[in-house]
Design a protein around this motif. Structure first.
Motif, PDB file in Angstrom:
ATOM      1  N   SER A   1       0.840  -1.200   0.000  1.00 48.16           N
ATOM      2  CA  SER A   1       0.000   0.000   0.000  1.00 48.16           C
ATOM      3  C   SER A   1       0.870   1.244   0.000  1.00 48.16           C
ATOM      4  O   SER A   1       2.022   1.229   0.456  1.00 48.16           O
ATOM      5  CB  SER A   1      -0.933   0.022   1.219  1.00 48.16           C
ATOM      6  OG  SER A   1      -0.203   0.137   2.427  1.00 48.16           O
ATOM      7  N   GLN A   2       0.312   2.304  -0.529  1.00 47.46           N
ATOM      8  CA  GLN A   2       1.007   3.588  -0.602  1.00 47.46           C
ATOM      9  C   GLN A   2       1.107   4.218   0.783  1.00 47.46           C
ATOM     10  O   GLN A   2       0.400   3.819   1.706  1.00 47.46           O
ATOM     11  CB  GLN A   2       0.240   4.525  -1.539  1.00 47.46           C
ATOM     12  CG  GLN A   2      -1.134   4.906  -1.010  1.00 47.46           C
ATOM     13  CD  GLN A   2      -2.118   5.214  -2.114  1.00 47.46           C
ATOM     14  OE1 GLN A   2      -2.243   4.464  -3.084  1.00 47.46           O
ATOM     15  NE2 GLN A   2      -2.822   6.324  -1.980  1.00 47.46           N
ATOM     16  N   PRO A   3       1.979   5.204   0.946  1.00 46.93           N
ATOM     17  CA  PRO A   3       2.048   5.915   2.231  1.00 46.93           C
ATOM     18  C   PRO A   3       0.727   6.630   2.502  1.00 46.93           C
ATOM     19  O   PRO A   3       0.031   7.051   1.577  1.00 46.93           O
ATOM     20  CB  PRO A   3       3.170   6.931   2.017  1.00 46.93           C
ATOM     21  CG  PRO A   3       3.938   6.447   0.831  1.00 46.93           C
ATOM     22  CD  PRO A   3       2.946   5.721  -0.026  1.00 46.93           C
ATOM     23  N   SER A   4       0.391   6.768   3.769  1.00 48.25           N
ATOM     24  CA  SER A   4      -0.817   7.517   4.094  1.00 48.25           C
ATOM     25  C   SER A   4      -0.565   9.005   3.877  1.00 48.25           C
ATOM     26  O   SER A   4       0.573   9.488   4.029  1.00 48.25           O
ATOM     27  CB  SER A   4      -1.225   7.276   5.550  1.00 48.25           C
ATOM     28  OG  SER A   4      -0.330   7.934   6.434  1.00 48.25           O
ATOM     29  N   ILE A   5      -1.623   9.714   3.510  1.00 49.18           N
ATOM     30  CA  ILE A   5      -1.494  11.162   3.352  1.00 49.18           C
ATOM     31  C   ILE A   5      -1.056  11.797   4.679  1.00 49.18           C
ATOM     32  O   ILE A   5      -0.261  12.740   4.701  1.00 49.18           O
ATOM     33  CB  ILE A   5      -2.820  11.769   2.855  1.00 49.18           C
ATOM     34  CG1 ILE A   5      -3.132  11.259   1.446  1.00 49.18           C
ATOM     35  CG2 ILE A   5      -2.761  13.300   2.865  1.00 49.18           C
ATOM     36  CD1 ILE A   5      -4.477  11.717   0.911  1.00 49.18           C
ATOM     37  N   GLY A   6      -1.537  11.236   5.786  1.00 51.32           N
ATOM     38  CA  GLY A   6      -1.162  11.764   7.099  1.00 51.32           C
ATOM     39  C   GLY A   6       0.324  11.680   7.349  1.00 51.32           C
ATOM     40  O   GLY A   6       0.931  12.632   7.870  1.00 51.32           O
ATOM     41  N   ASP A   7       0.950  10.549   6.989  1.00 52.02           N
ATOM     42  CA  ASP A   7       2.400  10.419   7.163  1.00 52.02           C
ATOM     43  C   ASP A   7       3.139  11.453   6.308  1.00 52.02           C
ATOM     44  O   ASP A   7       4.145  12.031   6.739  1.00 52.02           O
ATOM     45  CB  ASP A   7       2.860   9.015   6.762  1.00 52.02           C
ATOM     46  CG  ASP A   7       2.518   7.969   7.807  1.00 52.02           C
ATOM     47  OD1 ASP A   7       2.175   8.352   8.943  1.00 52.02           O
ATOM     48  OD2 ASP A   7       2.602   6.760   7.487  1.00 52.02           O
ATOM     49  N   TYR A   8       2.616  11.663   5.110  1.00 57.21           N
ATOM     50  CA  TYR A   8       3.276  12.627   4.218  1.00 57.21           C
ATOM     51  C   TYR A   8       3.131  14.045   4.765  1.00 57.21           C
ATOM     52  O   TYR A   8       4.089  14.843   4.738  1.00 57.21           O
ATOM     53  CB  TYR A   8       2.683  12.531   2.812  1.00 57.21           C
ATOM     54  CG  TYR A   8       3.650  12.965   1.751  1.00 57.21           C
ATOM     55  CD1 TYR A   8       3.917  14.310   1.543  1.00 57.21           C
ATOM     56  CD2 TYR A   8       4.332  12.038   0.972  1.00 57.21           C
ATOM     57  CE1 TYR A   8       4.819  14.726   0.590  1.00 57.21           C
ATOM     58  CE2 TYR A   8       5.236  12.448   0.009  1.00 57.21           C
ATOM     59  CZ  TYR A   8       5.476  13.796  -0.178  1.00 57.21           C
ATOM     60  OH  TYR A   8       6.374  14.199  -1.121  1.00 57.21           O
ATOM     61  N   ILE A   9       1.968  14.375   5.280  1.00 61.50           N
ATOM     62  CA  ILE A   9       1.754  15.713   5.857  1.00 61.50           C
ATOM     63  C   ILE A   9       2.689  15.929   7.040  1.00 61.50           C
ATOM     64  O   ILE A   9       3.295  17.008   7.186  1.00 61.50           O
ATOM     65  CB  ILE A   9       0.281  15.888   6.276  1.00 61.50           C
ATOM     66  CG1 ILE A   9      -0.608  16.003   5.027  1.00 61.50           C
ATOM     67  CG2 ILE A   9       0.106  17.128   7.161  1.00 61.50           C
ATOM     68  CD1 ILE A   9      -2.095  16.017   5.329  1.00 61.50           C
TER      69      ILE A   9
END
Length: 290
Positions: free
Chosen positions: A61-69
């Motif tokens: 799965s791709q990284p979560s948007i939260g982790d990227y933020i």
């Protein structure tokens, strides 16, 4: 202006390179036996053992948007004004789109998201070029370079898989292609075309397939004769095969700099154990510390 370089974990850049050039990593995930792991936090050998012993293919799965933020907010606090963010092809993963979405959620930092249209070593080459030149070239000039660098004639890769089973199960190839591969016992040569994984050659034996890749490389390298070409041979838990093959390539292409890497869990899941790939760039990058 202070520029940060971010790359997703499928670049498989070694830790010493990430640290030397201050390259930040956003990890993708693998799910095996109902456990979720960030792929840059688990041992490759352990993972390949888990995959071989599992009745079902692990998922990714791709990284979560939260982790990227969280990463972007941290970079902003550290004084960065701009981020160059590199990701595997948007045609095979939602990671690129996650980066786009996260970038709109963090104010006061400019995020330049780059779709490599590839993965693995070529993705890492883009990030490495950016990191080695971010304090040398103006940002706009660097962005122009990166746009040119990611074009197929300047950055390309070939992959050889033992079979198409994992790619078919993971939805990265069509059922028809996988069926043909299984029936004929072929060794497919894969290439990224318009960001998608395509079987471009169907060879009966591994030795013939490796020779065909060499022929493709020779044709590509001839076009760029006189340029500094850097290539990476990358393998999926097949060190003996990789070490033997890279010596052959070094002997045949004496003017090309070759380095060796290993597919991590995410790409290893989709290509399958025993896969090998060769990615190269004609842009000038320093790989002396690999």
């Amino acid at each position: 202006m202070k520029v940060a370089v971010v790359v997703d974990s499928t670049s498989y850049l070694p830790t010493n390179i990430l640290e030397k050039y201050d390259i930040y990593t956003i990890p993708l995930n693998v799910i095996t036996n109902d456990e979720v792991y960030k792929e840059n936090e688990i041992d490759n050998s352990w993972y390949y053992e888990q995959m071989a012993g599992s009745d079902e293919l692990p998922t990714t799965s791709q990284p979560s948007i939260g982790d990227y933020i969280l990463l972007l907010e941290s970079l902003y606090r550290d004084g960065y004004t701009d981020v160059l963010s590199f990701h595997l092809s948007k045609e095979i993963s939602g990671t690129y789109q996650s980066a786009i979405s996260a970038s709109t959620s963090v104010e006061d930092i400019n995020v330049h998201v780059v779709d490599s249209q590839l993965s693995c070593a070529p993705l890492g080459f883009l990030a490495l070029y950016a990191a080695q030149n971010k304090n040398v070239k103006p940002l706009e000039a660097l962005l122009d370079d990166l746009e040119d660098m990611r074009q197929k004639e300047n950055l390309n890769a070939y992959f050889l898989v033992d079979n198409l089973t994992n790619l078919q199960k993971g939805g990265r190839l069509s059922n028809a292609q996988a069926m043909i591969g299984g029936l004929l016992k072929i060794k497919p040569i894969l290439e990224f075309i318009d960001g998608k994984i395509v079987a471009v050659e169907k060879i009966r034996t591994q030795k013939k397939a490796m020779s065909k890749i060499e022929a493709k490389l020779a044709e590509d390298f001839q076009v760029h004769k006189g340029k500094k070409i850097t290539a990476c041979l990358i393998h999926a838990n097949a060190p003996s095969l990789a070490e033997s093959y890279i010596e052959e390539l070094r002997e045949k292409f004496e003017d090309v700099t070759f380095i060796l890497q290993e597919f991590g869990p995410v790409i290893g899941t989709h290509l399958g154990e025993g896969a090998i790939g060769i990615g190269y760039t004609v842009y000038d990058i320093d790989v002396s510390d690999f």
